[in-house]
Design an enzyme around this catalytic site. Structure first.
Site, PDB file in Angstrom:
ATOM      1  N   ALA A 139       0.834  -1.210   0.000  1.00  0.00           N
ATOM      2  CA  ALA A 139       0.000   0.000   0.000  1.00  0.00           C
ATOM      3  C   ALA A 139       0.861   1.250   0.000  1.00  0.00           C
ATOM      4  O   ALA A 139       1.348   1.679   1.043  1.00  0.00           O
ATOM      5  CB  ALA A 139      -0.923   0.002   1.216  1.00  0.00           C
ATOM      6  N   PHE A 165       9.686   2.122   3.546  1.00  0.00           N
ATOM      7  CA  PHE A 165      10.113   3.447   3.055  1.00  0.00           C
ATOM      8  C   PHE A 165       9.855   4.551   4.072  1.00  0.00           C
ATOM      9  O   PHE A 165       9.397   5.645   3.696  1.00  0.00           O
ATOM     10  CB  PHE A 165       9.387   3.815   1.752  1.00  0.00           C
ATOM     11  N   GLY A 340      28.823  18.875 -19.012  1.00  0.00           N
ATOM     12  CA  GLY A 340      29.436  17.762 -19.751  1.00  0.00           C
ATOM     13  C   GLY A 340      29.897  16.672 -18.793  1.00  0.00           C
ATOM     14  O   GLY A 340      29.249  16.397 -17.788  1.00  0.00           O
ATOM     15  N   GLU A 364       5.507  11.519  -0.919  1.00  0.00           N
ATOM     16  CA  GLU A 364       4.382  12.417  -0.585  1.00  0.00           C
ATOM     17  C   GLU A 364       3.450  12.653  -1.777  1.00  0.00           C
ATOM     18  O   GLU A 364       3.029  13.772  -2.052  1.00  0.00           O
ATOM     19  CB  GLU A 364       4.903  13.722   0.035  1.00  0.00           C
TER      20      GLU A 364
END
Ligand SMILES: Cc1cc2nc3c(=O)[nH]c(=O)nc-3n(C[C@H](O)[C@H](O)[C@H](O)COP(=O)(O)OP(=O)(O)OC[C@H]3O[C@@H](n4cnc5c(N)ncnc54)[C@H](O)[C@@H]3O)c2cc1C
Length: 390
Positions: A139, A165, A340, A364
């Protein structure tokens, strides 16, 4: 005298002074630590030692920068959303992982007096660290689909489940965890680490990793419910929604600093007999970047203004967050391109910013979820096109 609308983009002298003081603090005290941060991280250590951060915060506190958006009754400066966003833009100019101390998650203010003493005030004072845990392996965007359960057993609730997380989850002393409390539904519990949850860091492409948290028969007293039983989802949305404009705010500072680096570099780097700043290909990257940064700035300040007015700022915040996250990723990519091969090295901080800013499009509320929110608000008529000043 022509009639003037009440839109005013200027800051008061006091607000300008606050901005300038923060800018000078960041330039004098924080930016000089940048080489040390890069060195530490390259060698696999945290960018900033805990005591260096503590000292920095103590210095900032002496200059009055403590609890930027914390109410005065809790010792904060209560500067409000617009100034908080402007300060975040200033802090964002450096990649040093620094923030002024003295703040706590907005939903901790919903606590009882006892919860405020045990969780809110020590967090403001920097004595305790919190984390916010709703995401689970099954979820993420679909936050309503959480499976972590809380089962009542006498005067306690027993929590079982896994979160993933979770920012600061490996360092936190307590967690605001969201679980399904039997037939009542999603409820937020304040759970101290010593009540038994465990954490494991998750390596990511960013410098500071989140953590997974495991709850196995973790017993939590009834009085540790934050807010009301079954009203956790509203609290979670309040936590996410309140400071959403702060995400693009910080990214605006980073983008401006990097764009300046790109301009400076383009003026000295020679190719085919000319400095690359002479080439239109480079000029367009510089111009497009500034246009996008300016647009992000005003969308962000507009969302912050709505929050300050006590308006429902969800729509404006989604627009600001989506736009700011995409903008910062475009700008860092162009800045890297202008440098670069040098841009790709670890000698410069650009690749670090490149990795860090990528997260903004995910956490978020992902880009796609912001677009979904914006479109649904328009389709359902919760937001209207063409309004200014409302
Ligand atoms: C470094 C980091 C820190 C985090 N910190 C926290 C934290 O402190 N606390 C916490 O609770 N969570 C935290 N998160 C979790 C974060 O909020 C989620 O990762 C995020 O909400 C996305 O969920 P997901 O990763 O499960 O992706 P998913 O929801 O599985 O999405 C996968 C992809 O599908 C897209 N998608 C999903 N649903 C839809 C839809 N309906 N329509 C269109 N596209 C869709 C998404 O946009 C994405 O592109 C953190 C994540 C990271 C990476």
């Amino acid at each position: 005298m022509p009639w003037e609308a009440a839109v005013d983009f200027s800051l008061t002298p006091e607000e300008r002074q606050i901005r300038d003081t923060v800018r000078s603090f960041i330039e004098k005290e924080v930016m000089p630590l940048e080489p040390e941060v890069l060195r530490n991280e390259r060698e696999g250590r945290p960018g900033l030692d805990a005591d260096v951060l503590r000292d920095l915060r103590a210095k900032a506190r002496k200059s009055g920068f403590w609890g930027i958006n914390t109410p005065e009754e809790y010792g904060g400066a209560a500067l409000g959303p617009i100034m908080s966003a402007i300060i975040a833009m200033e802090i964002g100019r450096t990649f040093v992982p620094f923030s002024f101390g003295g703040s706590a998650d907005n939903i901790l203010y919903a606590g009882t007096d006892e919860q405020k003493q045990r969780y809110l005030i020590p967090t403001i004072e920097g004595e305790r660290r919190s984390c916010f845990a709703i995401t689970e392996p099954g979820a993420g965007s679909d936050a309503r689909n959480i499976r972590t359960r809380a089962t009542r057993d006498g005067a306690e609730w027993v929590i079982n489940g896994e979160k993933t997380f979770i920012t600061g989850g490996n360092e936190a002393d307590f967690v605001m965890v969201f679980a399904l409390a039997e037939e009542h539904g999603v409820t937020c519990f304040l759970v101290d680490r010593d009540m038994g949850w465990t954490s494991e860091p998750i390596p990511t492409m960013g410098q500071w990793g989140p953590a997974s948290l495991v709850f196995q028969d973790v017993r939590v007293p009834e009085e540790n419910i934050l807010g009301e039983l079954g009203k956790g989802f509203e609290l979670a949305m309040q936590w996410i929604g309140q400071g959403r404009y702060m995400i693009p705010a910080r990214a605006i500072g980073s983008s401006e600093r990097m764009l300046q680096m790109a301009i400076d570099y383009a003026k000295i780097r020679k190719s085919m007999g000319q400095t690359i700043s002479n080439y239109q290909a480079i000029q367009w990257m510089i111009a497009d970047s500034q246009v996008e940064i300016e647009a992000a700035k005003w969308l962000t300040l507009y969302a912050a203004w709505q929050v300050g007015q006590g308006m429902d700022a969800r729509h404006a915040s989604s627009i600001a967050k989506l736009n700011g996250a995409v903008m910062a990723n475009q700008v860092v990519d162009r800045v890297l391109q202008i440098h670069g091969g040098m841009g790709y090295t670890k000698e410069l901080p650009i690749e670090r910013w490149y990795r860090e800013l990528r997260l903004l499009r995910i956490f978020e509320g992902t880009d796609e979820i912001q677009r979904r929110t914006i479109a649904r608000n328009l389709i359902k008529g919760h937001a209207r096109l063409g309004l200014i000043g409302e």
